[in-house]
Design a protein around this motif. Structure first.
Motif, PDB file in Angstrom:
ATOM      1  N   VAL A 180     -36.691  38.067   0.684  1.00 59.27           N
ATOM      2  CA  VAL A 180     -35.444  38.811   0.556  1.00 59.27           C
ATOM      3  C   VAL A 180     -34.323  37.787   0.463  1.00 59.27           C
ATOM      4  O   VAL A 180     -34.158  36.963   1.357  1.00 59.27           O
ATOM      5  N   PRO A 181     -33.586  37.795  -0.646  1.00 61.77           N
ATOM      6  CA  PRO A 181     -32.499  36.810  -0.769  1.00 61.77           C
ATOM      7  C   PRO A 181     -31.460  37.044   0.323  1.00 61.77           C
ATOM      8  O   PRO A 181     -31.137  38.181   0.651  1.00 61.77           O
ATOM      9  N   ALA A 182     -30.974  35.938   0.867  1.00 61.00           N
ATOM     10  CA  ALA A 182     -29.966  36.029   1.924  1.00 61.00           C
ATOM     11  C   ALA A 182     -28.678  36.587   1.337  1.00 61.00           C
ATOM     12  O   ALA A 182     -28.253  36.196   0.250  1.00 61.00           O
ATOM     13  N   ALA A 183     -28.090  37.481   2.078  1.00 59.96           N
ATOM     14  CA  ALA A 183     -26.816  38.045   1.633  1.00 59.96           C
ATOM     15  C   ALA A 183     -25.768  36.939   1.663  1.00 59.96           C
ATOM     16  O   ALA A 183     -25.736  36.136   2.591  1.00 59.96           O
ATOM     17  N   PRO A 184     -24.952  36.857   0.628  1.00 58.37           N
ATOM     18  CA  PRO A 184     -23.933  35.804   0.626  1.00 58.37           C
ATOM     19  C   PRO A 184     -23.014  35.979   1.837  1.00 58.37           C
ATOM     20  O   PRO A 184     -22.543  37.079   2.105  1.00 58.37           O
ATOM     21  N   SER A 185     -22.830  34.892   2.547  1.00 60.89           N
ATOM     22  CA  SER A 185     -21.976  34.973   3.730  1.00 60.89           C
ATOM     23  C   SER A 185     -20.512  35.009   3.314  1.00 60.89           C
ATOM     24  O   SER A 185     -20.138  34.521   2.260  1.00 60.89           O
ATOM     25  N   ARG A 186     -19.728  35.604   4.170  1.00 57.78           N
ATOM     26  CA  ARG A 186     -18.297  35.679   3.894  1.00 57.78           C
ATOM     27  C   ARG A 186     -17.688  34.295   4.047  1.00 57.78           C
ATOM     28  O   ARG A 186     -18.136  33.502   4.866  1.00 57.78           O
ATOM     29  N   PRO A 187     -16.664  34.014   3.278  1.00 56.71           N
ATOM     30  CA  PRO A 187     -15.999  32.719   3.445  1.00 56.71           C
ATOM     31  C   PRO A 187     -15.428  32.582   4.858  1.00 56.71           C
ATOM     32  O   PRO A 187     -15.007  33.563   5.467  1.00 56.71           O
ATOM     33  N   PRO A 194      -6.824  34.899   1.684  1.00 56.21           N
ATOM     34  CA  PRO A 194      -7.850  35.307   0.719  1.00 56.21           C
ATOM     35  C   PRO A 194      -7.341  35.381  -0.719  1.00 56.21           C
ATOM     36  O   PRO A 194      -8.137  35.387  -1.652  1.00 56.21           O
ATOM     37  N   ALA A 195      -6.017  35.415  -0.902  1.00 51.93           N
ATOM     38  CA  ALA A 195      -5.458  35.480  -2.256  1.00 51.93           C
ATOM     39  C   ALA A 195      -5.535  34.126  -2.967  1.00 51.93           C
ATOM     40  O   ALA A 195      -5.468  34.060  -4.188  1.00 51.93           O
ATOM     41  N   ASP A 241      -7.393  30.431  -4.116  1.00 51.66           N
ATOM     42  CA  ASP A 241      -8.737  30.053  -4.540  1.00 51.66           C
ATOM     43  C   ASP A 241      -9.558  29.630  -3.327  1.00 51.66           C
ATOM     44  O   ASP A 241      -9.036  29.001  -2.402  1.00 51.66           O
ATOM     45  N   ARG A 242     -10.829  29.956  -3.365  1.00 53.51           N
ATOM     46  CA  ARG A 242     -11.726  29.540  -2.286  1.00 53.51           C
ATOM     47  C   ARG A 242     -12.140  28.097  -2.501  1.00 53.51           C
ATOM     48  O   ARG A 242     -12.164  27.592  -3.613  1.00 53.51           O
ATOM     49  N   VAL A 243     -12.499  27.445  -1.405  1.00 49.04           N
ATOM     50  CA  VAL A 243     -12.902  26.045  -1.432  1.00 49.04           C
ATOM     51  C   VAL A 243     -14.306  25.955  -0.863  1.00 49.04           C
ATOM     52  O   VAL A 243     -14.663  26.705   0.043  1.00 49.04           O
ATOM     53  N   SER A 244     -15.114  25.036  -1.390  1.00 51.73           N
ATOM     54  CA  SER A 244     -16.480  24.864  -0.904  1.00 51.73           C
ATOM     55  C   SER A 244     -16.691  23.436  -0.423  1.00 51.73           C
ATOM     56  O   SER A 244     -16.162  22.498  -1.011  1.00 51.73           O
ATOM     57  N   ASP A 245     -17.481  23.308   0.648  1.00 50.49           N
ATOM     58  CA  ASP A 245     -17.856  21.970   1.105  1.00 50.49           C
ATOM     59  C   ASP A 245     -19.232  21.600   0.568  1.00 50.49           C
ATOM     60  O   ASP A 245     -19.844  20.641   1.015  1.00 50.49           O
ATOM     61  N   GLY A 246     -19.745  22.373  -0.368  1.00 52.70           N
ATOM     62  CA  GLY A 246     -21.060  22.130  -0.945  1.00 52.70           C
ATOM     63  C   GLY A 246     -22.072  23.178  -0.523  1.00 52.70           C
ATOM     64  O   GLY A 246     -22.956  23.532  -1.275  1.00 52.70           O
ATOM     65  N   SER A 247     -21.937  23.679   0.702  1.00 58.35           N
ATOM     66  CA  SER A 247     -22.877  24.689   1.169  1.00 58.35           C
ATOM     67  C   SER A 247     -22.189  25.958   1.668  1.00 58.35           C
ATOM     68  O   SER A 247     -22.798  27.006   1.710  1.00 58.35           O
ATOM     69  N   ARG A 248     -20.942  25.860   2.060  1.00 51.45           N
ATOM     70  CA  ARG A 248     -20.219  27.018   2.585  1.00 51.45           C
ATOM     71  C   ARG A 248     -18.903  27.205   1.848  1.00 51.45           C
ATOM     72  O   ARG A 248     -18.328  26.257   1.345  1.00 51.45           O
ATOM     73  N   PHE A 291     -14.876  28.561   1.962  1.00 50.27           N
ATOM     74  CA  PHE A 291     -13.758  28.662   2.888  1.00 50.27           C
ATOM     75  C   PHE A 291     -12.556  29.253   2.167  1.00 50.27           C
ATOM     76  O   PHE A 291     -12.361  29.016   0.978  1.00 50.27           O
ATOM     77  N   TYR A 292     -11.751  30.002   2.919  1.00 50.93           N
ATOM     78  CA  TYR A 292     -10.456  30.423   2.392  1.00 50.93           C
ATOM     79  C   TYR A 292      -9.506  29.242   2.527  1.00 50.93           C
ATOM     80  O   TYR A 292      -9.532  28.518   3.512  1.00 50.93           O
ATOM     81  N   ASP A 293      -8.658  29.043   1.533  1.00 49.08           N
ATOM     82  CA  ASP A 293      -7.636  28.011   1.637  1.00 49.08           C
ATOM     83  C   ASP A 293      -6.494  28.570   2.489  1.00 49.08           C
ATOM     84  O   ASP A 293      -6.422  29.761   2.755  1.00 49.08           O
ATOM     85  N   ASN A 294      -5.611  27.686   2.919  1.00 47.94           N
ATOM     86  CA  ASN A 294      -4.536  28.078   3.825  1.00 47.94           C
ATOM     87  C   ASN A 294      -3.180  28.132   3.137  1.00 47.94           C
ATOM     88  O   ASN A 294      -2.933  27.418   2.170  1.00 47.94           O
ATOM     89  N   ARG A 295      -2.322  28.942   3.708  1.00 50.21           N
ATOM     90  CA  ARG A 295      -0.916  29.026   3.321  1.00 50.21           C
ATOM     91  C   ARG A 295      -0.112  28.728   4.589  1.00 50.21           C
ATOM     92  O   ARG A 295      -0.415  29.252   5.656  1.00 50.21           O
TER      93      ARG A 295
END
Length: 192
Positions: free
Chosen positions: A42-49, A78-79, A81-88, A90-94
């Motif tokens: 069963v494919p893992a459900a994509p985790s929330r950022p 959440p508005a 762009d999302r950022v990735s560390d390669g495996s996870r 993340f929401y960017d900050n304001r």
């Protein structure tokens, strides 16, 4: 007694035949099928950022002979762009910076995202980074000094680029690349 021996021989013979039949059946060619039985994965459900940051700090500062209140509010947005560390993900900050005078009137109200620092950060690095920090530093040479950090969204990482922000009494803002503790360079900035 002869009957007894004959019964014994007959039983021994039957027993030997039974063993041979079992051996022949057990050693015979096994049936093979082309069916392969595999457990369904069963494919893992994509985790929330994940949210990085989410803090609010207020500083009371004496500047130009007057009391000021600086509020830094950093929130995951959440508005953006999302950022990735390669495996996870993340929401960017304001960041919202509010500087108020002692009477409560507003001296400055300004929002920052990592895009606010695009002129000071390499585009490839900026694309993989988030606005990870924003803090008041000190009053120096008549200016308010703050430091923003653009870098890896992973809290365990020490990969970041500090950016010095200077605010003059006129409200003009200057940004320059800061000095990392592991490097000796301090680059000049550009006034806005």
């Amino acid at each position: 007694m002869k009957d007894y021996i004959m019964k014994q021989n007959r039983l021994s013979t039957l027993f030997a035949l039974a063993l041979m039949v079992i051996a022949l059946v057990g050693c015979g060619k096994k049936r093979t099928t082309d069916d392969i039985i595999v457990k369904k994965t069963v494919p893992a459900a994509p985790s929330r950022p994940s949210a990085i940051g989410n803090y609010k700090q207020t500083y009371q500062v004496e500047w130009q002979g007057r009391a000021y209140s600086l509020t830094v509010n950093l929130v995951a947005d959440p508005a953006l762009d999302r950022v990735s560390d390669g495996s996870r993900q993340f929401y960017d900050n304001r960041v919202t910076l509010t500087i108020s005078r002692a009477g409560g009137s507003e001296f400055m109200h300004r929002e920052f995202t990592k895009a606010s620092f695009a002129a000071y950060v390499d585009a490839d690095y900026l694309a993989k980074s988030a606005l990870v920090g924003f803090v008041y530093d000190r009053v120096e040479a008549g200016q308010l000094r703050l430091v923003a950090s653009v870098g890896s969204p992973d809290k365990m990482s020490d990969d970041y680029l500090p950016l010095n922000i200077s605010i003059a009494p006129s409200g003009s803002l200057t940004v320059s690349k800061g000095t990392r503790l592991d490097s000796g360079s301090d680059e000049e900035g550009i006034a806005e």
